[in-house]
Design a protein around this motif. Structure first.
Motif, PDB file in Angstrom:
ATOM      1  N   HIS A 144      73.274  94.522  89.466  1.00 18.99           N
ATOM      2  CA  HIS A 144      72.126  94.004  90.204  1.00 18.99           C
ATOM      3  C   HIS A 144      72.564  92.915  91.184  1.00 18.99           C
ATOM      4  O   HIS A 144      72.153  92.899  92.362  1.00 18.99           O
ATOM      5  CB  HIS A 144      71.098  93.449  89.213  1.00 18.99           C
ATOM      6  N   GLN A 147      74.258  94.402  94.151  1.00 14.89           N
ATOM      7  CA  GLN A 147      73.323  94.985  95.107  1.00 14.89           C
ATOM      8  C   GLN A 147      72.579  93.906  95.889  1.00 14.89           C
ATOM      9  O   GLN A 147      72.243  94.089  97.062  1.00 14.89           O
ATOM     10  CB  GLN A 147      72.329  95.896  94.381  1.00 14.89           C
ATOM     11  N   LYS A 148      72.338  92.766  95.255  1.00 15.05           N
ATOM     12  CA  LYS A 148      71.716  91.649  95.962  1.00 15.05           C
ATOM     13  C   LYS A 148      72.613  91.166  97.103  1.00 15.05           C
ATOM     14  O   LYS A 148      72.150  90.884  98.214  1.00 15.05           O
ATOM     15  CB  LYS A 148      71.447  90.492  94.990  1.00 15.05           C
ATOM     16  N   TYR A 151      72.617  93.692  99.850  1.00 18.08           N
ATOM     17  CA  TYR A 151      71.347  93.640 100.579  1.00 18.08           C
ATOM     18  C   TYR A 151      71.340  92.457 101.546  1.00 18.08           C
ATOM     19  O   TYR A 151      70.936  92.584 102.709  1.00 18.08           O
ATOM     20  CB  TYR A 151      70.191  93.521  99.571  1.00 18.08           C
ATOM     21  N   ASP A 162      67.326 102.001 104.239  1.00 24.93           N
ATOM     22  CA  ASP A 162      66.463 102.375 103.119  1.00 24.93           C
ATOM     23  C   ASP A 162      67.261 102.629 101.844  1.00 24.93           C
ATOM     24  O   ASP A 162      66.813 102.283 100.741  1.00 24.93           O
ATOM     25  CB  ASP A 162      65.650 103.634 103.462  1.00 24.93           C
ATOM     26  N   LYS A 165      67.992  99.389 100.127  1.00 24.88           N
ATOM     27  CA  LYS A 165      66.790  98.898  99.443  1.00 24.88           C
ATOM     28  C   LYS A 165      66.583  99.638  98.119  1.00 24.88           C
ATOM     29  O   LYS A 165      66.278  99.033  97.090  1.00 24.88           O
ATOM     30  CB  LYS A 165      65.565  99.076 100.325  1.00 24.88           C
ATOM     31  N   ASP A 166      66.774 100.962  98.182  1.00 24.94           N
ATOM     32  CA  ASP A 166      66.600 101.773  96.969  1.00 24.94           C
ATOM     33  C   ASP A 166      67.619 101.391  95.900  1.00 24.94           C
ATOM     34  O   ASP A 166      67.281 101.294  94.703  1.00 24.94           O
ATOM     35  CB  ASP A 166      66.735 103.262  97.305  1.00 24.94           C
ATOM     36  N   ASN A 169      66.556  98.140  94.284  1.00 26.52           N
ATOM     37  CA  ASN A 169      65.410  98.335  93.394  1.00 26.52           C
ATOM     38  C   ASN A 169      65.822  99.037  92.097  1.00 26.52           C
ATOM     39  O   ASN A 169      65.361  98.684  91.005  1.00 26.52           O
ATOM     40  CB  ASN A 169      64.324  99.153  94.100  1.00 26.52           C
ATOM     41  N   ASN A 170      66.701 100.026  92.239  1.00 26.41           N
ATOM     42  CA  ASN A 170      67.155 100.758  91.047  1.00 26.41           C
ATOM     43  C   ASN A 170      67.972  99.867  90.124  1.00 26.41           C
ATOM     44  O   ASN A 170      67.853  99.947  88.896  1.00 26.41           O
ATOM     45  CB  ASN A 170      67.989 101.975  91.463  1.00 26.41           C
ATOM     46  N   ALA A 172      67.698  96.600  89.850  1.00 25.69           N
ATOM     47  CA  ALA A 172      66.777  95.659  89.217  1.00 25.69           C
ATOM     48  C   ALA A 172      66.009  96.333  88.081  1.00 25.69           C
ATOM     49  O   ALA A 172      65.823  95.752  87.002  1.00 25.69           O
ATOM     50  CB  ALA A 172      65.794  95.116  90.256  1.00 25.69           C
ATOM     51  N   ALA A 173      65.596  97.582  88.332  1.00 23.98           N
ATOM     52  CA  ALA A 173      64.842  98.317  87.315  1.00 23.98           C
ATOM     53  C   ALA A 173      65.701  98.597  86.085  1.00 23.98           C
ATOM     54  O   ALA A 173      65.222  98.519  84.944  1.00 23.98           O
ATOM     55  CB  ALA A 173      64.324  99.632  87.901  1.00 23.98           C
TER      56      ALA A 173
END
Length: 223
Positions: A144, A147-148, A151, A162, A165-166, A169-170, A172-173
């Motif tokens: 995570h 990815q931050k 980003y 996009d 972003k995906d 989000n993935n 984080a989820a």
């Protein structure tokens, strides 16, 4: 009040006249009520329009021999009996289930300390699962954070694709999913502890023996 007294007097007079005029062999006189519960007439039979209402059957001496409740009251009483029967059936089921559990309990253990041993064994399994999930959580948190950073790098350039972003989000989820699984396992430990505490208390009660001394606290699982 005067109207009610007049009405009652009329009914009484009607009943008296009916009894006096009834043949010697007559077995009954019926008085019926309207839907409000007020007596509105007496005779040898209830008129069709009042047959769903409450009525009383009297003998030739004017003594009440039978009372018939209204259809609404009969339905209410029937429903009340149904509920009582359902509650009784549920209580019988609960008692039977308790007896089954008690039999299984005294057939499974010979001493209260055996319950502690079995509890600890199950807790150790859950502790191991939590350790494995915590390792997954560290990996998910690292992913995570990665990815931050990715980003933020694109954001500085002015536009974030996009797919970036995906991916964020993935990641984080996934981190949240692993956290939720750890929370579930912690709740499992609470349920296991409570369940075996109840079993132990019931076992001691059934056996009529003093409870074993509290077990020493287990060392906390390494995180």
């Amino acid at each position: 009040m005067p109207e009610r007294l007049t009405h009652l007097s009329t009914i009484a007079a009607t009943l008296a006249a009916t009894l006096l005029l009834a043949p010697a062999h007559a077995q009954k006189i019926v008085c019926w009520k309207d839907k409000s519960g007020k007596v509105v007439g007496c005779g040898d039979r209830v008129p069709p329009e009042f047959q769903q209402n409450e009525s009383k059957t009297l003998d030739s001496r004017g003594i009440t021999r039978q009372t018939t409740v209204s259809a609404e009251e009969a339905a209410r009483l029937k429903e009340e009996e149904r509920k009582k029967a359902a509650l009784k059936a549920e209580e019988n089921r609960r008692i039977a289930e308790q007896r089954r559990q008690d039999t299984a309990l005294v057939n499974t253990y010979t001493a209260a300390k055996e319950i502690d041993v079995r509890r600890d064994r199950e807790l150790q399994v859950v502790d191991l699962q939590i350790q494995q999930l915590q390792a997954q959580l560290r990996g998910a948190a690292d992913a995570h954070n990665s990815q931050k950073t990715r980003y933020a790098s694109f954001e500085k350039r002015g536009k974030v694709p996009d797919n970036v972003k995906d991916d964020l989000n993935n990641a984080a989820a996934e981190e949240e999913r692993v956290k939720a699984r750890i929370a579930e396992r912690e709740k499992d430990k609470e349920r296991i502890t409570e369940s075996y505490a109840q079993q132990k208390a019931r076992f001691v009660e059934l056996k009529g023996s003093p409870a074993a001394a509290p077990a020493e606290a287990r060392p906390a699982a390494k995180k």
